[in-house]
Design a protein around this motif. Structure first.
Motif, short mmCIF file in Angstrom:
data_model
loop_
_atom_site.label_atom_id
_atom_site.label_comp_id
_atom_site.label_asym_id
_atom_site.label_seq_id
_atom_site.Cartn_x
_atom_site.Cartn_y
_atom_site.Cartn_z
N GLY A 176 -1.68 0.46 -3.46
CA GLY A 176 -3.17 0.69 -3.54
C GLY A 176 -4.31 -0.72 -3.52
O GLY A 176 -5.42 -0.63 -2.61
N ILE A 177 -3.88 -1.31 -4.56
CA ILE A 177 -4.93 -2.68 -4.39
C ILE A 177 -4.67 -3.76 -3.18
O ILE A 177 -6.03 -3.61 -3.21
CB ILE A 177 -4.85 -3.32 -5.67
CG1 ILE A 177 -4.91 -2.59 -6.87
CG2 ILE A 177 -5.61 -4.75 -5.88
CD1 ILE A 177 -4.37 -3.55 -8.35
N ILE A 178 -3.63 -3.53 -2.62
CA ILE A 178 -3.82 -4.49 -1.43
C ILE A 178 -4.49 -3.84 -0.56
O ILE A 178 -5.12 -5.29 0.37
CB ILE A 178 -2.58 -4.53 -0.96
CG1 ILE A 178 -1.60 -5.32 -2.32
CG2 ILE A 178 -2.36 -5.50 0.29
CD1 ILE A 178 0.24 -6.20 -1.68
N LEU A 179 -4.04 -2.39 -0.34
CA LEU A 179 -4.73 -1.56 0.94
C LEU A 179 -6.91 -2.01 0.86
O LEU A 179 -7.56 -1.80 1.75
CB LEU A 179 -4.59 -0.33 0.99
CG LEU A 179 -4.83 0.94 2.00
CD1 LEU A 179 -4.46 -0.29 3.18
CD2 LEU A 179 -4.00 1.77 1.96
N ALA A 180 -6.66 -1.82 -1.01
CA ALA A 180 -8.39 -1.67 -0.48
C ALA A 180 -8.79 -2.92 -0.43
O ALA A 180 -10.26 -3.14 0.23
CB ALA A 180 -8.86 -1.54 -2.20
N GLY A 181 -8.29 -4.54 -0.56
CA GLY A 181 -8.04 -5.34 -0.42
C GLY A 181 -8.72 -5.61 1.14
O GLY A 181 -9.39 -6.39 1.82
N LEU A 182 -7.99 -5.10 2.18
CA LEU A 182 -7.54 -5.48 3.16
C LEU A 182 -9.14 -4.15 3.54
O LEU A 182 -8.97 -4.43 4.72
CB LEU A 182 -6.54 -4.21 3.86
CG LEU A 182 -4.51 -5.65 3.83
CD1 LEU A 182 -3.78 -4.71 4.13
CD2 LEU A 182 -5.10 -6.59 4.69
N MET A 183 -9.10 -3.58 3.77
CA MET A 183 -9.80 -2.18 4.04
C MET A 183 -11.85 -3.31 3.53
O MET A 183 -12.29 -3.46 4.65
CB MET A 183 -10.29 -0.80 3.43
CG MET A 183 -8.96 -0.47 3.57
SD MET A 183 -9.53 1.16 2.59
CE MET A 183 -10.31 2.07 2.21
N ARG A 184 -11.78 -4.46 2.72
CA ARG A 184 -12.95 -4.45 3.15
C ARG A 184 -12.36 -5.42 3.59
O ARG A 184 -14.14 -6.01 4.11
CB ARG A 184 -12.46 -5.80 1.19
CG ARG A 184 -13.51 -4.63 0.20
CD ARG A 184 -15.28 -4.47 0.16
NE ARG A 184 -15.57 -5.88 0.06
CZ ARG A 184 -15.64 -6.82 -1.25
NH1 ARG A 184 -15.28 -5.83 -2.21
NH2 ARG A 184 -15.81 -7.72 -1.12
N ARG A 185 -11.42 -6.43 3.43
CA ARG A 185 -11.45 -7.64 4.73
C ARG A 185 -12.04 -6.80 6.26
O ARG A 185 -12.21 -7.60 6.98
CB ARG A 185 -10.16 -8.29 4.94
CG ARG A 185 -10.20 -8.66 3.92
CD ARG A 185 -9.23 -9.92 3.56
NE ARG A 185 -8.82 -10.55 4.48
CZ ARG A 185 -8.50 -11.80 3.70
NH1 ARG A 185 -8.46 -12.22 2.83
NH2 ARG A 185 -8.45 -12.88 4.35
N ARG A 186 -11.14 -5.64 6.79
CA ARG A 186 -11.81 -5.06 7.98
C ARG A 186 -12.93 -4.86 7.94
O ARG A 186 -13.60 -5.19 8.97
CB ARG A 186 -10.85 -3.91 7.93
CG ARG A 186 -11.24 -2.84 9.38
CD ARG A 186 -10.26 -1.79 9.28
NE ARG A 186 -10.64 -0.47 8.91
CZ ARG A 186 -10.68 0.20 8.59
NH1 ARG A 186 -9.93 1.37 9.33
NH2 ARG A 186 -11.40 1.39 7.48
N ASP A 187 -14.19 -4.68 7.08
CA ASP A 187 -15.64 -3.72 6.85
C ASP A 187 -16.58 -5.35 7.26
O ASP A 187 -17.10 -5.35 7.92
CB ASP A 187 -15.09 -3.26 5.48
CG ASP A 187 -15.12 -2.12 5.27
OD1 ASP A 187 -14.67 -1.45 6.77
OD2 ASP A 187 -15.28 -0.83 4.62
N ASP A 188 -15.15 -6.23 7.05
CA ASP A 188 -16.20 -7.87 6.93
C ASP A 188 -15.73 -8.21 8.13
O ASP A 188 -16.66 -9.55 8.17
CB ASP A 188 -16.22 -8.53 5.20
CG ASP A 188 -16.49 -7.96 4.02
OD1 ASP A 188 -16.73 -6.63 4.32
OD2 ASP A 188 -15.86 -8.57 3.02
N GLY A 189 -14.93 -8.18 8.61
CA GLY A 189 -14.78 -8.81 9.78
C GLY A 189 -13.94 -10.00 9.06
O GLY A 189 -14.06 -10.53 10.25
#
Ligand code: NAD
Length: 490
Positions: free
Chosen positions: A165-178
């Motif tokens: 869950g934490i890793i995925l949240a980190g990945l979503m942030r990176r996706r959103d931030d490009g």
């Protein structure tokens, strides 16, 4: 002296310290599961690399999800995240202080961990979260998206609690931030550990949003890896040896064998340290190496663990000095385990086995039988049951593997052959103990644990051999049963 940054310049002469400037290191890796193995393996490879003047932007930041990890974090914080690693066998002892960890985020502090995961400097997230940490249904080997912790992490606005869950949240942030996603590198003893990790992260993503799942699957790399270095849990014994032999007080040193191996697939989204400079083997397919290791070494550990446990043997090397245990290992490996292992590039399986026998016999490492007996409910389905399945499929005998399974069952009854109580030694101990008690009269009850045995538990030849072995263990004890097995008349 008490270990800390300030004494690195005056370490005892026999103790090697970092040859690099720790203040100049930059974080590149977030690691979940800062236990003993991570500190004896990945951290040591990186320490070698940094000592060679390379990769100083790949320092490690620790992370974890359990409250209990605050204890270890506190110990490391008091000594500026330094760890003493002691390598020992009969003829050799070397001591070094490694300095590759530069921070350890507060375990369970999801927001702060996610913030760090979103940092573009972090290019790898690595894991040693144990075999049980992957939410895998043991029998099917597939990610279980109905696990309550996973379901909870998939809720909108949830604060994630699991590693995935934490890793995925980190990945979503990176996706959103490009920002290019990090690589997720499992270092746990699980066959196809990269695929298994991908199943977990993508499986959770699918519960949240199908597009997210597709994005992860298209953009994140999950290299498979085979890791090896026998690393016991640290106790006061180890702290005492370090303190009395070298005058160094470390809150949480790591003791391990000199041998280490890391075979890794070269699939990284965003760069990697030059680990090939320090002995990591990069290959296109790890599968043959990992199958060899998991079956011969981890399966071998399981083979000696339970008979030795039932005989009240404390240390692994003591088990190897017991001819019945050593004989059982030798016989089971040659008759049933090694024949299921396909060829491995540049490796002679018999040599590999001989090396393992030698490593298990290391009198200095202080590895315990209790550690090897731990967590059978997660380990048997990875280290033993697939070997049984392969042999049954090929129409080959399974008498020795059935005896190994019966020894595990007998151990889970909760007493040794001399009547000593075995303290709980598995996350599912209550269930195992109840089932082992039922199996004393009805052996099939043990194999009916569908989530552990799957189809193997329904195979008539296996059910019969298991029942026969368990009855012998109850009638005559482990010693007499192993004696008969080795004489060929069990
Ligand atoms: P350890 O108990 O010292 O450390 C395990 C770490 O994983 C701890 O930080 C713990 O909190 C964390 N953890 C446990 N369950 C978790 C979960 N469900 N979710 C998230 N984190 C979880 O054990 P160790 O000796 O470091 O071994 C860890 C793993 O490393 C093993 O299970 C194995 O897969 C791999 N490994 C160990 C060895 C060895 O000899 N010790 C050798 C090869 C591979």
């Amino acid at each position: 002296v008490k270990l800390s940054s300030s004494i690195l310049a005056k370490l005892p002469p026999e103790v090697a310290g970092p040859k690099y400037d720790r203040a100049a290191l930059k974080a590149g890796i977030v690691h979940f599961g800062v236990g003993n193995f991570h500190r004896s393996h990945q951290a040591v490879y990186l320490d070698d690399l940094f000592n060679a003047g390379l990769g100083h932007d790949w320092a490690i930041v620790g992370a974890g999800v359990f409250e209990g990890e605050k204890v270890g974090r506190g110990k490391l914080q008091e000594q500026d995240w330094l760890t003493t690693v002691v390598e020992q066998d009969a003829g050799h002892m070397s001591v070094r202080v490694t300095g590759v960890m530069i921070d350890f985020l507060m375990p369970g502090a999801a927001a702060a961990i996610i913030e760090r995961l979103a940092d573009p400097a972090i290019r790898i997230v690595s894991l040693t979260i144990t075999e049980g940490g992957y939410f895998i249904d043991p029998a099917s080997g597939v990610f279980n998206p109905t696990h309550p912790d996973i379901v909870a992490d998939a809720q909108p606005e949830a604060t994630p609690k699991t590693v995935f869950g934490i890793i995925l949240a980190g990945l979503m942030r990176r996706r959103d931030d490009g920002i290019v996603p990090f690589t997720i590198m499992s270092c746990d003893n699980i066959p196809h550990n990269g695929h298994v990790t991908a199943d977990g992260v993508i499986g959770l993503a699918r519960l949240i949003d199908e597009n997210l799942a597709t994005w992860v699957s298209d953009n994140v790399a999950f290299p498979n890896g085979m890791v090896d270095r026998i690393t016991p849990a640290t106790t006061d014994r180890e702290r005492g040896i370090l303190s009395s032999a070298f005058g160094l007080d470390d809150n949480w040193p790591v003791f391990c064998e000199p041998f280490r191996q890391w075979v890794l697939e070269d699939r990284f989204t965003n760069g990697r340290p030059l680990l090939e400079k320090v002995g990591v083997q990069f290959v296109s397919d790890v599968a043959p190496y990992e199958l060899m290791k998991i079956r011969i070494l981890n399966g071998g550990h399981a083979t000696i663990a339970y008979p030795a446990g039932l005989m009240d043997i404390h240390f692994v090397h003591e088990a190897m000095q017991e001819p019945l245990v050593r004989g059982f290992l030798d016989r089971l490996e040659h008759d049933e385990i090694i024949p299921t292992v396909p060829p491995v590039p540049d490796t002679v399986l018999e040599d590999y086995y001989q090396l393992i026998e030698h490593r298990f016999s290391n009198p200095k490492i202080g590895d315990t039988i209790r550690r090897l007996c731990l967590d059978g409910s997660n380990r048997q389905p990875k280290f033993i049951i697939p070997t049984i399945a392969d042999r049954l499929k090929a129409g080959k005998g399974v008498a020795g593997l059935a005896l190994e399974s019966a020894l595990w069952c007998r151990y889970c009854f909760g007493t040794t052959d001399s009547g000593v109580v075995i303290e709980p030694n598995d996350p599912s101990w209550d269930r195992l103990q109840t089932t082992a008690r039922a199996a004393k009269d009805t052996p099939a009850a043990w194999l009916a644990m569908e989530d552990i045995y799957g189809d193997v538990g329904r195979s008539a030849p296996f059910v019969e051999a298991f029942a026969h072995a368990l009855e012998a263990l109850w009638a005559d004890g482990a010693r007499a049963t192993l004696t008969r097995y080795l004489a060929g008349n069990l």
